[in-house]
Design a protein around this motif. Structure first.
Motif, PDB file in Angstrom:
ATOM      1  N   UNK A  60      -2.355  65.586   1.175  1.00  0.00           N
ATOM      2  CA  UNK A  60      -1.187  65.966   0.383  1.00  0.00           C
ATOM      3  C   UNK A  60      -0.663  64.696  -0.284  1.00  0.00           C
ATOM      4  N   UNK A  61       0.116  64.876  -1.329  1.00  0.00           N
ATOM      5  CA  UNK A  61       0.636  63.712  -2.048  1.00  0.00           C
ATOM      6  C   UNK A  61       1.663  62.994  -1.177  1.00  0.00           C
ATOM      7  N   UNK A  62       1.441  61.739  -0.851  1.00  0.00           N
ATOM      8  CA  UNK A  62       2.447  60.997  -0.084  1.00  0.00           C
ATOM      9  C   UNK A  62       3.738  60.844  -0.900  1.00  0.00           C
ATOM     10  N   UNK A  63       4.847  60.722  -0.183  1.00  0.00           N
ATOM     11  CA  UNK A  63       6.139  60.543  -0.841  1.00  0.00           C
ATOM     12  C   UNK A  63       6.768  59.254  -0.332  1.00  0.00           C
ATOM     13  N   UNK A  64       7.335  58.475  -1.269  1.00  0.00           N
ATOM     14  CA  UNK A  64       7.901  57.168  -0.952  1.00  0.00           C
ATOM     15  C   UNK A  64       9.400  57.196  -1.185  1.00  0.00           C
ATOM     16  N   UNK A  65      10.148  56.691  -0.207  1.00  0.00           N
ATOM     17  CA  UNK A  65      11.595  56.563  -0.359  1.00  0.00           C
ATOM     18  C   UNK A  65      12.031  55.229   0.245  1.00  0.00           C
ATOM     19  N   UNK A  66      12.721  54.424  -0.565  1.00  0.00           N
ATOM     20  CA  UNK A  66      13.149  53.106  -0.122  1.00  0.00           C
ATOM     21  C   UNK A  66      14.639  53.114   0.170  1.00  0.00           C
ATOM     22  N   UNK A  67      15.027  52.490   1.267  1.00  0.00           N
ATOM     23  CA  UNK A  67      16.438  52.385   1.626  1.00  0.00           C
ATOM     24  C   UNK A  67      16.706  51.026   2.254  1.00  0.00           C
ATOM     25  N   UNK A  68      17.963  50.656   2.239  1.00  0.00           N
ATOM     26  CA  UNK A  68      18.351  49.347   2.762  1.00  0.00           C
ATOM     27  C   UNK A  68      18.093  49.241   4.256  1.00  0.00           C
ATOM     28  N   UNK A  78      13.748  50.240   5.074  1.00  0.00           N
ATOM     29  CA  UNK A  78      12.675  49.712   4.234  1.00  0.00           C
ATOM     30  C   UNK A  78      12.073  50.826   3.399  1.00  0.00           C
ATOM     31  N   UNK A  79      10.777  50.785   3.209  1.00  0.00           N
ATOM     32  CA  UNK A  79      10.080  51.805   2.425  1.00  0.00           C
ATOM     33  C   UNK A  79       9.489  52.841   3.370  1.00  0.00           C
ATOM     34  N   UNK A  80      10.041  54.038   3.329  1.00  0.00           N
ATOM     35  CA  UNK A  80       9.541  55.126   4.172  1.00  0.00           C
ATOM     36  C   UNK A  80       8.502  55.920   3.392  1.00  0.00           C
ATOM     37  N   UNK A  81       7.383  56.198   4.056  1.00  0.00           N
ATOM     38  CA  UNK A  81       6.300  56.952   3.438  1.00  0.00           C
ATOM     39  C   UNK A  81       6.004  58.169   4.301  1.00  0.00           C
ATOM     40  N   UNK A  82       6.052  59.351   3.666  1.00  0.00           N
ATOM     41  CA  UNK A  82       5.676  60.591   4.339  1.00  0.00           C
ATOM     42  C   UNK A  82       4.361  61.072   3.743  1.00  0.00           C
ATOM     43  N   UNK A  83       3.439  61.483   4.606  1.00  0.00           N
ATOM     44  CA  UNK A  83       2.174  61.972   4.093  1.00  0.00           C
ATOM     45  C   UNK A  83       1.393  62.717   5.152  1.00  0.00           C
ATOM     46  N   UNK A  84       0.370  63.417   4.688  1.00  0.00           N
ATOM     47  CA  UNK A  84      -0.531  64.128   5.588  1.00  0.00           C
ATOM     48  C   UNK A  84      -1.950  63.647   5.327  1.00  0.00           C
ATOM     49  N   UNK A  85      -2.630  63.244   6.403  1.00  0.00           N
ATOM     50  CA  UNK A  85      -4.016  62.791   6.302  1.00  0.00           C
ATOM     51  C   UNK A  85      -4.914  63.755   7.062  1.00  0.00           C
ATOM     52  N   UNK A  88       5.150  60.013   9.297  1.00  0.00           N
ATOM     53  CA  UNK A  88       6.254  59.340   8.613  1.00  0.00           C
ATOM     54  C   UNK A  88       6.298  57.917   9.148  1.00  0.00           C
ATOM     55  N   UNK A  89       6.232  56.947   8.235  1.00  0.00           N
ATOM     56  CA  UNK A  89       6.140  55.557   8.653  1.00  0.00           C
ATOM     57  C   UNK A  89       7.031  54.691   7.776  1.00  0.00           C
ATOM     58  N   UNK A  90       7.710  53.755   8.383  1.00  0.00           N
ATOM     59  CA  UNK A  90       8.553  52.791   7.674  1.00  0.00           C
ATOM     60  C   UNK A  90       7.753  51.511   7.483  1.00  0.00           C
ATOM     61  N   UNK A  91       7.597  51.096   6.237  1.00  0.00           N
ATOM     62  CA  UNK A  91       6.751  49.950   5.906  1.00  0.00           C
ATOM     63  C   UNK A  91       7.597  48.830   5.298  1.00  0.00           C
ATOM     64  N   UNK A  92       7.382  47.641   5.776  1.00  0.00           N
ATOM     65  CA  UNK A  92       7.983  46.458   5.169  1.00  0.00           C
ATOM     66  C   UNK A  92       6.862  45.520   4.743  1.00  0.00           C
TER      67      UNK A  92
END
Length: 500
Positions: A352-360, A363-370, A390-394
């Motif tokens: 599925x298309x991953x979705x990116x959302x950045x917050x203070x 960090x950058x949260x990425x939701x996706x299905x593999x 769902x993973x928070x990436x810095x």
């Protein structure tokens, strides 16, 4: 290793891409902000660093200029008509003393280049009396000069690109000494040539040098933009980073505003409600990039649609990964596949298309299905499953390598299917959940680090001196800030192509 990974952090390729191509620009910066996906702010200390390389560009302008021949005539008492021509004017022994830069709010950039020393050489053809110019009557000459050069480039939007107007250009001559070769010419002729050549050379040098500087400045702008376009192109995926309005200049920085629109399969993303405001950037570092989540997500979508988000691991590499200590017991059929089949393979891809959302805060949260499949030998998959993550990436950049730090916030397994295995799905789900957390996610991030660093190095990022880079996640956007040293190789390549 993956076939080719095109992940969300590939947006870091925008590090070196400060200008690009597009169509139209708005006159009002505030209105253009809403259409802006990426912003570059270059502060005064960075302008000073770039100015250190300006002398090389100015040298190229002097050396690349072509000075036209000049012909004329003059009537003198007792002598009659003197006809002359000046040809083959060339520059030698060029040296530049100092160069200073100043940012002029609302106007442009002031460059003052002092103590430009050069020797101009050429040939005068002449005749006087009742006969016409004869090639046999000629003198080689040499002019020693010392010049101060002032330029006030204005940056503007030209066909959607950053363009430079350097017509505000002046030369002050502090020294202009003529030396004629040989001693055959009478003194009155030498005096005539001295006056004529001094006046003519001043006009020729000023006209051609200022013209050439304007030409070289725009060649440089096109060169950078071509590099940016190549840098962001990846197969059928590209990014339109054309400017939305003319650059803004104040006493402390130059700031440019870019669309950041992903282009894929003859379609383009749209940004119409960007949250950018200049107050979101500071002036403590030399270089800033502001990048919206509205740039991230279309890029990720294009990568997903192009089938680039996949990873295949096999053989000893896969076996070694599963030596990681897990609290859940490994199902026997997986152990047999890894240790006894001889050619185990795990295939993972985005389903599925991953979705990116950045917050203070996170960090950058990425939701996706593999989706994943485990193969043993030539037979079909013995295990199929989907992992919802769902993973928070810095992100960080140090020692010329990209680093990705991920913290999973949610993982669950669905649609697990076993092929002819007598095993409880509940036990398999728990094992897979822990394996995804402790093996899968670290492996994917590691693969992304390697692949993105390789791509950055391919474009020469490792040749930049980047100091204290920081990636600062904010609400809906990321700020990347750094100090830097300008790479000599980029200037060398530009000058080589310019002087061809």
């Amino acid at each position: 290793m993956p076939r080719d990974v095109f992940p969300p952090p590939r947006i870091l390729l925008l590090f070196l891409s400060v200008i690009g191509a597009s169509n139209a620009c708005l006159q009002d910066p505030a209105s253009a902000y809403r259409l802006t996906g990426a912003v570059c702010r270059l502060t005064y200390p960075a302008a000073v660093v770039l100015n250190e390389k300006t002398t090389k560009v100015i040298e190229a302008a002097f050396q690349h200029a072509r000075y036209p021949g000049v012909k004329g005539q003059k009537s003198l008492p007792f002598i009659g008509k003197v006809t002359y021509g000046l040809d083959n004017l060339e520059i030698h022994n060029l040296s530049i003393g100092q160069s200073a830069v100043e940012l002029l709010p609302g106007e442009g950039i002031a460059l003052d280049i002092s103590n430009v020393s050069a020797v101009f050489r050429g040939n005068i053809q002449y005749g006087y009396g009742s006969w016409l110019v004869n090639v046999a009557h000629s003198i080689d000459f040499e002019i020693e000069s010392q010049i101060d050069l002032g330029i006030k480039p204005k940056l503007y939007c030209g066909e959607g690109k950053v363009a430079a107007d350097t017509r505000d250009c002046y030369l002050n001559f502090h020294k202009l000494h003529l030396h004629l070769q040989g001693n055959k010419e009478p003194n009155w002729l030498r005096k005539l040539f001295t006056d004529f050549i001094t006046f003519t050379v001043k006009l020729a040098i000023k006209g051609q040098i200022c013209k050439e500087i304007n030409k070289v400045a725009n060649i440089l702008a096109d060169f950078i933009q071509d590099r940016a376009d190549q840098f962001l192109s990846y197969g059928d995926i590209g990014v339109d980073i054309g400017i939305t309005t003319a650059p803004v200049i104040n006493a402390n920085y130059v700031e440019s505003y870019h669309k950041g629109l992903t282009k894929y399969n003859n379609t383009s993303a749209v940004i119409s409600d960007s949250v950018f405001h200049p107050s979101q950037l500071t002036e403590d570092k030399m270089l800033y990039f502001w990048i919206s989540d509205q740039v991230f997500n279309p890029m990720v979508t294009a990568a997903h649609q192009d089938g680039l988000l996949q990873l295949n691991i096999s053989g000893a590499e896969l076996t070694d990964l599963f030596k990681t200590n897990l609290s859940s017991a490994m199902p026997e059929f997986i152990r047999e596949c890894l240790l006894e089949s001889g050619s185990p393979q795990l295939r993972v891809w985005s389903s599925s298309v991953p979705y990116v959302n950045t917050s203070t805060h996170v960090g950058t949260a990425v939701w996706g299905t593999a989706s994943g499949q485990l193969h043993c030998g030539t037979q079909g998959p013995i295990l199929s499953f989907k992992a919802h993550v769902s993973i928070d990436i810095k992100a960080s950049y140090a020692d010329k390598k990209l680093r990705l730090h991920g913290t999973p916030s949610e993982i669950f397994i669905s649609e697990a299917e076993l092929s002819g295995q007598n095993q409880s799905l509940l036990d398999v789900d728990e094992f897979l959940r822990e394996a995804v957390e402790k093996i899968g996610i670290p492996k994917v991030l590691s693969a992304l680090e390697i692949e993105i660093t390789r791509l950055l190095d391919k474009q020469g990022t490792n040749l930049f001196d980047i100091f204290n880079p920081e990636v600062l996640p904010q609400d809906g956007f990321v700020v990347i800030q750094m100090d830097f040293g300008f790479p000599h190789h980029l200037l060398t390549e530009f000058l080589r192509k310019t002087l061809q």
